[in-house]
Design an enzyme around this catalytic site. Structure first.
Site, PDB file in Angstrom:
ATOM      1  CG  HIS A 128     -12.266  15.388  33.478  1.00  0.00           C
ATOM      2  ND1 HIS A 128     -11.357  15.657  33.345  1.00  0.00           N
ATOM      3  CD2 HIS A 128     -13.103  16.398  32.952  1.00  0.00           C
ATOM      4  CE1 HIS A 128     -10.995  16.762  32.408  1.00  0.00           C
ATOM      5  NE2 HIS A 128     -12.127  17.287  32.135  1.00  0.00           N
TER       6      HIS A 128
ATOM      7  CE  LYS B  34      -3.633  12.510  21.649  1.00  0.00           C
ATOM      8  NZ  LYS B  34      -4.291  10.898  21.241  1.00  0.00           N
TER       9      LYS B  34
END
Lengths: 195, 294
Positions: free
Chosen positions: A36, A103
């Site tokens: 990222h 998650k």
């Protein structure tokens, strides 16, 4: 259970709501912390075609390298997504992602990004590394393997019937906010902290 | 074969078991949780997937979870055995297990900001050796994933926001708050290891050591046993559920220990373990026999 082929269009994604079970099939890309950071540092045109209309999967897989140089996923459950909160909305916008798999859910910045760009958060079952690895049918290619190592590299994979739950949708809905609020009220009651 | 190589080989077996074979008491607790969740609910679905995953990992001897965690090991050894040799052998075993995909290359050097590639780095694995009077070597290990490690918490009493004073009631309040704060992020339903007292380092370590206990054991100290049962019951009323999807199964077990403290300090250290509480334990007798323990 709904089935969804990747890549997909905005209208399909906008039809998904919090609580929907979905099975994903098609091509997606993996990426976590180092990825990222790397994706927003500058526009990475080499990976962009693999991201447009598809999803990014927060995972650090165990990968086996075969003698012929090909790879397969040995274990591949989701990692905690909240660490990407500072970057996720921008990555979605810049690369045209239609969703994220991870998650634990994400925060308000990502939730706003999902609404703005037409994307959703798919929650996979944490720890279900074998069930999810079985859904990964093929490793197409990999980026930044030498630089980031196996868990952090960007793997382009083909999945079949990959099971997920929509926990944040493109209309501002978040299961995580609901559960947090209800459990906080219960905690306050149990501890006698209610106002 | 040198003694170090022999121990390396034995430790690889223990690591393989921890990474791939979930202990029967944990599986039973997951099954009980599943039975209590409503049919068709997200909670039930999540537990179905978890149980299917446990079976697959067991049959294939492949990691239950891809985050094979920090290997933490406690070794009891006879008088005169080299702890340095045992530490070296266990570290080597981590590298061997990593090369066989029983563990993920899971150690990052933060100074170089690079994955070491072989699973070991300063402080990883963590090996604790203790001498005892028996002639066998007993090994008890955990693989503790990063997601659940990140939601651990340490409190310093008193804590006015929680109305937590310096007593056992205050300790309970902190542990319940930690469970609420973790939500589903540590891969609920979790297992709670806690310690009150100690310093900031020893408190966390003892909280992790508690995670070696079987879920169905009972604390021999009546005060702590009562606390464990009460927190378990209350935590499962929070409604966080598997993965934080909502539901009745938030926590599978609560295990509490304590250490002496300074007059000025009263710490409550809470370690959250994901449902994949990867424990393994074995006893190696001098004649080379191995006995697997629960």
């Amino acid at each position: 259970m709904a089935r969804l082929s990747l890549p997909c269009d905005e209208q399909t994604i906008r039809s998904l709501k919090v609580g929907d079970f979905v099975e994903l099939s098609g091509r997606l890309i993996t990426g976590r912390d180092a990825a990222h950071h790397w994706l927003i540092e500058q526009y990475r045109s080499e990976v962009a075609p693999y991201m447009a209309g598809s999803v990014i999967y927060h995972v650090g897989p165990v990968v086996k390298r075969h003698e012929d140089g090909s790879y397969s996923f040995v274990a591949a459950g989701p990692t905690t997504s909240i660490r990407e909160e500072p970057y996720q909305a921008d990555v979605i916008g810049r690369y045209g992602l239609r969703g994220v798999i991870g998650k634990g859910g994400m925060g308000p910045k990502t939730l706003a990004g999902l609404k703005e760009h037409g994307a959703v958060y798919f929650h996979a079952i944490g720890g279900a590394a074998q069930v999810l690895a079985e859904s990964v049918k093929k490793v197409e290619t990999v980026f930044q393997l030498a630089e980031f190592g196996v868990p952090e590299a960007l793997w382009v994979i083909q999945v079949e019937d990959f099971p997920v739950v929509v926990t944040m949708d493109s209309h501002g809905g978040s299961l995580h906010t609901q559960v947090d609020g209800a459990s906080k009220a219960k905690l306050d009651q149990l501890l006698g902290l209610s106002a | 074969m040198t003694s170090t190589e022999q121990w390396t080989e034995r430790f690889v077996e223990v690591i393989a078991r921890a990474s791939t074979q979930l202990a029967p008491d944990v599986v039973a607790a997951l099954q009980r949780g599943r039975a209590e969740e409503e049919e068709g609910s997200l909670a039930r679905k999540a537990l179905d997937t978890i149980l299917a995953n446990v079976d697959l990992a067991r049959d294939k001897w492949q990691p239950i979870c891809q985050d094979t965690g920090t290997p933490l090991v406690w070794i009891h050894h006879p008088v005169g055995m080299s702890t340095r040799m045992l530490s070296q052998a266990f570290t080597e075993a981590v590298k061997v297990a990593t090369s066989r995909q029983l563990l993920r290359p899971n150690a990052v050097d933060p100074l170089l900001d690079r994955n070491t590639g072989h699973g070991a780095a300063p402080g990883i694995p963590t090996v604790h050796c203790e001498e005892w009077d028996e002639d066998a070597v007993e090994v008890r290990m955990l693989l503790k994933g990063g997601g659940c490690e990140n939601v651990g918490a340490q409190y310093s009493l008193p804590n006015p926001a929680l109305k937590a004073d310096r007593n056992l009631e205050g300790v309970k309040r902190c542990i319940l708050d930690a469970i609420y704060r973790a939500q589903g992020k540590g891969c609920a339903p979790g297992i709670i290891g806690a310690c009150f007292g100690g310093d900031r380092g020893s408190g966390y370590l003892e909280s992790k050591r508690q995670l070696l206990r079987r879920l169905d054991d009972r604390n021999p100290l009546p005060e702590l046993d009562a606390m464990e049962q009460e927190i378990l019951a209350k935590a499962n009323q929070l409604g966080i559920g598997p993965m934080g999807f909502g539901g009745k199964t938030t926590v599978l077990g609560v295990k509490i220990g304590y250490l002496g403290r300074l007059p000025a300090s009263y710490f409550v250290s809470v370690s959250y373990m994901c449902w994949a509480n990867r424990r393994a334990a074995a006893r190696f007798s001098p004649d080379g026999g191995v006995q697997w323990l629960d």
